[in-house]
Design a protein around this motif. Structure first.
Motif, short mmCIF file in Angstrom:
data_model
loop_
_atom_site.label_atom_id
_atom_site.label_comp_id
_atom_site.label_asym_id
_atom_site.label_seq_id
_atom_site.Cartn_x
_atom_site.Cartn_y
_atom_site.Cartn_z
N ALA A 1 0.85 -1.19 0.00
CA ALA A 1 0.00 0.00 0.00
C ALA A 1 0.89 1.25 0.00
O ALA A 1 1.96 1.26 0.61
N GLY B 1 1.16 3.73 -5.16
CA GLY B 1 0.65 4.68 -6.13
C GLY B 1 1.14 6.10 -5.86
O GLY B 1 1.60 6.79 -6.77
N LEU B 2 1.08 6.51 -4.59
CA LEU B 2 1.53 7.87 -4.22
C LEU B 2 3.03 8.01 -4.45
O LEU B 2 3.50 9.05 -4.92
N ALA C 1 -5.54 7.71 -11.33
CA ALA C 1 -6.41 7.20 -10.27
C ALA C 1 -5.56 6.40 -9.27
O ALA C 1 -4.38 6.16 -9.50
N ASP C 2 -6.19 5.99 -8.17
CA ASP C 2 -5.49 5.30 -7.09
C ASP C 2 -5.00 3.91 -7.55
O ASP C 2 -5.81 2.99 -7.73
N ASP D 1 -3.23 1.76 -5.89
CA ASP D 1 -3.40 0.73 -4.85
C ASP D 1 -4.77 0.07 -4.94
O ASP D 1 -4.91 -1.14 -4.77
N ARG D 2 -5.80 0.88 -5.23
CA ARG D 2 -7.16 0.31 -5.33
C ARG D 2 -7.28 -0.62 -6.54
O ARG D 2 -7.93 -1.65 -6.48
N GLY E 1 -9.69 4.83 -12.86
CA GLY E 1 -9.47 3.64 -12.03
C GLY E 1 -10.52 2.57 -12.27
O GLY E 1 -10.52 1.53 -11.61
#
Lengths: 536, 93
Positions: A60, A63-64, A270-271, A273-274, A325
């Motif tokens: 986790a 992405g950031l 988009a995120d 991680d999701r 996403g």
């Protein structure tokens, strides 16, 4: 029983023997290195462990972190992005663009690779340049990559290495098919090891039994191996020429699946991680590779690749819209909808690499590959020993022993070059590894040129291999790797398992290296000649 | 002499023929539902194409017939590929 006319059997037997004799030694090198390459991931984890080990391939917060890194590099490279786990669970993020290199029809990637810690996502190293260049400076994965390259291209320049290994794959296929056809009593020979006083005849029976059981596997390996070698070196360039005027990128885009309509407007991603969590839920297993096209644009597309879930053979490819996403589709490996070509191509990798059921299938592939090595080497020994009355074949028999038993020594010596190079701070570790390999080969050649009988040389080489294998855990630890107490406390199971395998391997080599009586020369008596009639 | 001739046929000639059949198949094989079968199947099946031609070249008792059939395959596919370049610009079939 396979009924063939006598002259056809003789022709097939000649093809079987000569395919092995002309290319057998190189084939043995490719098979033996392939056996080692089955555990390339584990070798990478053993040589360059991360302490404590990774909890998940893509943790986790990735992405950031990727978004931060995209702002630190030349904007020209922020187009395509590949994310994949490497040795020790490190994560590599390769921001790149596609470029053409003068004089090379193959498309290349140019950009920046970040090596990230799998738990903290801290940048461990950064390498900028063209794909071959950044790969050559990949220190953590260098040992595994060196062994894999030796298997796939014998370290020869592209495309010649692939052509050579492709031809070797075809030779192996010929040997497997002719081996099957020349069996007069296949079922009987699967279970027959006769008791001979003559060691050579017993060896002939062992060769036939091992080869018979190994036939289907040898055929599968040879077919898939030559496919992989020729696909890149001949198949793709030729198809691109016929169908796309030589544009290989266009061919690959058409085969993989048409990319979405171009929209270069900037748009935040988009995120990630999701998307990774969603892909893991859909596929039933965590991602093993992520490819992002047009990172940071409105037409960004994220493709998440997962390995086959339990009980499956084929991996999953899940496509997401990069800017929203949203899940778009699950696509086959090739094409946008299922097809015969896509299905056939998809089974090639699991059949060749044996990685469809984790360590279990890899262990089976390792064992069957080992049996293929045995069959190749004993086949060569039978052929040369049978003709040992002639001086050139006697010399060939010595070469077979030298390569057969010298190669394991050379492969075992390669990590010495790797660890020495890392301690010395060498930028490109291929050179010290090649040096270690060459030193072991030179030592083997030196032993082979003496007057010592070849069988005794084989014993010496096996014992030397045992000694080198035994030294590797110590060298790994001495060059800064974790010791067994630390490894045990932090759950570095791959590292401890590999150390144990090396120690057991050392013991087995030492045992196998005990001096034994040499097989007698061949076809010296009428009794001996008869059973050897159908030997290679 | 016939051994050399057969060796030449089963070696380089068969290899070049297999590569030409693979390339030519992009033009005569159906593209299938994903529009890729004509591009992917010949590449995946190249070892099988080669093996079939190789064993045929080695085992056919009539060497002239083996040469004839192999060359026919080679020339037919080469002509198909050539017509592609001569007739129209190279685009996806």
């Amino acid at each position: 029983m396979i009924a063939l006319e006598r002259d056809r059997t003789r022709t097939l037997l000649a093809i079987h023997g000569w395919a092995g004799v002309l290319l057998g030694l190189l084939l043995y090198v490719v098979i033996a290195t392939g056996v080692v390459a089955v555990f390339a991931d584990e070798i990478g984890d053993w040589a360059s462990p991360i302490d404590p080990p990774a909890a998940a391939p893509f943790p986790a917060g990735l992405g950031l972190r990727i978004a931060e890194l995209s702002r630190q590099i030349d904007p020209a490279y922020v187009d395509e992005l590949n994310l994949y786990p490497r040795a020790g669970g490190r994560i590599e993020a390769f921001f790149h663009r596609h470029i053409s290199v003068a004089g090379d029809a193959q498309p290349h990637a140019e950009g920046a690779v970040f090596e990230l810690h799998p738990r903290t996502l801290e940048v461990l190293s950064r390498r900028d340049g063209i794909d071959d260049e950044v790969q050559a400076r990949d220190a953590s994965n260098a040992l595994a990559a060196f062994l894999v390259d030796l298997h796939v291209s014998l370290h020869l320049p592209t495309p010649y290495g692939y052509l050579v290994t492709g031809v070797l794959g075809l030779a192996m296929m010929v040997a497997a098919v002719t081996g099957l056809l020349v069996h007069r009593h296949l079922l009987k020979e699967l279970f027959t090891i006769r008791r001979f006083r003559d060691a050579l005849l017993a060896r002939r029976d062992r060769h036939v039994v091992a080869a018979s059981w190994n036939l289907p596997f040898a055929f599968v390996l040879a077919f898939t191996g030559s496919y992989f070698s020729f696909a890149g070196s001949i198949g793709i360039p030729v198809m691109a020429m016929v169908a796309f005027g030589g544009n290989q990128t266009a061919l690959i885009e058409a085969i993989v699946g048409t990319p979405p309509t171009e929209n270069p407007a900037p748009a935040p991603m988009a995120d990630l991680d999701r998307m990774l969590a969603d892909a893991a839920r859909r596929a039933g297993t965590a991602a093993s590779f992520v490819s992002v096209s047009h990172y940071g644009r409105a037409d960004a597309q994220v493709t998440v690749f997962t390995p086959p879930a339990a009980g499956e053979l084929i991996s999953h490819n899940l496509v997401y819209d990069g800017s929203s996403g949203a899940f778009v589709r699950e696509k086959p490996g090739l094409g946008l909808v299922p097809s015969a070509g896509g299905a056939l191509a998809a089974v090639m990798a699991p059949l060749h690499f044996g990685n469809f059921a984790g360590l279990l299938s890899k262990s089976v592939w390792f064992a069957l590959g080992f049996a293929s090595c045995y069959v190749t080497l004993t086949g060569l020994q039978l052929w040369t020993t049978r003709r040992a009355e002639s001086p050139p074949w006697r010399a060939a028999a010595r070469v077979v022993i030298g390569v057969g038993y010298g190669l394991p020594l050379a492969l075992a010596a390669t990590p010495i070059g790797y660890f020495a190079g890392r301690v010395a701070g060498v930028d490109r570790l291929e050179a010290p590894m090649l040096l270690a390999l060459a030193a072991a080969a030179a030592l083997t050649a030196l032993l082979g040129t003496g007057r010592v009988p070849a069988e005794r040389n084989a014993s010496t080489l096996l014992r030397l291999t045992g000694a080198v294998l035994l030294s590797l855990p110590l060298l790994r630890w001495a060059s800064g790797g974790p010791g067994w107490i630390t490894a045990s406390a932090h759950g570095l199971t791959t590292l401890m398992s590999m150390d144990a395998v090396l120690i057991v391997g050392a013991w087995l080599c030492w045992r196998a290296g005990r001096p034994r009586a040499a097989p007698t020369a061949l076809a010296t008596t009428g009794d001996a000649a008869a059973p050897l009639e159908s030997a290679p | 002499m016939s051994a050399w001739s057969r060796g030449l046929l089963a070696g380089p000639v068969v290899f070049v023929t297999a590569a030409t059949v693979m390339a030519g198949a992009a033009l005569w094989l159906p593209a299938g539902p994903a529009q890729i079968d004509n591009l992917v199947l010949p590449i995946v099946l190249f070892p099988a194409i080669w093996a079939a031609l190789f064993f045929y070249a080695c085992l056919d008792r009539r060497l002239r017939r083996a040469w004839g059939l192999t060359l026919l395959l080679l020339l037919a596919n080469a002509a198909l590929i050539a017509s592609r370049f001569v007739g129209t610009p190279a685009v996806r079939p």
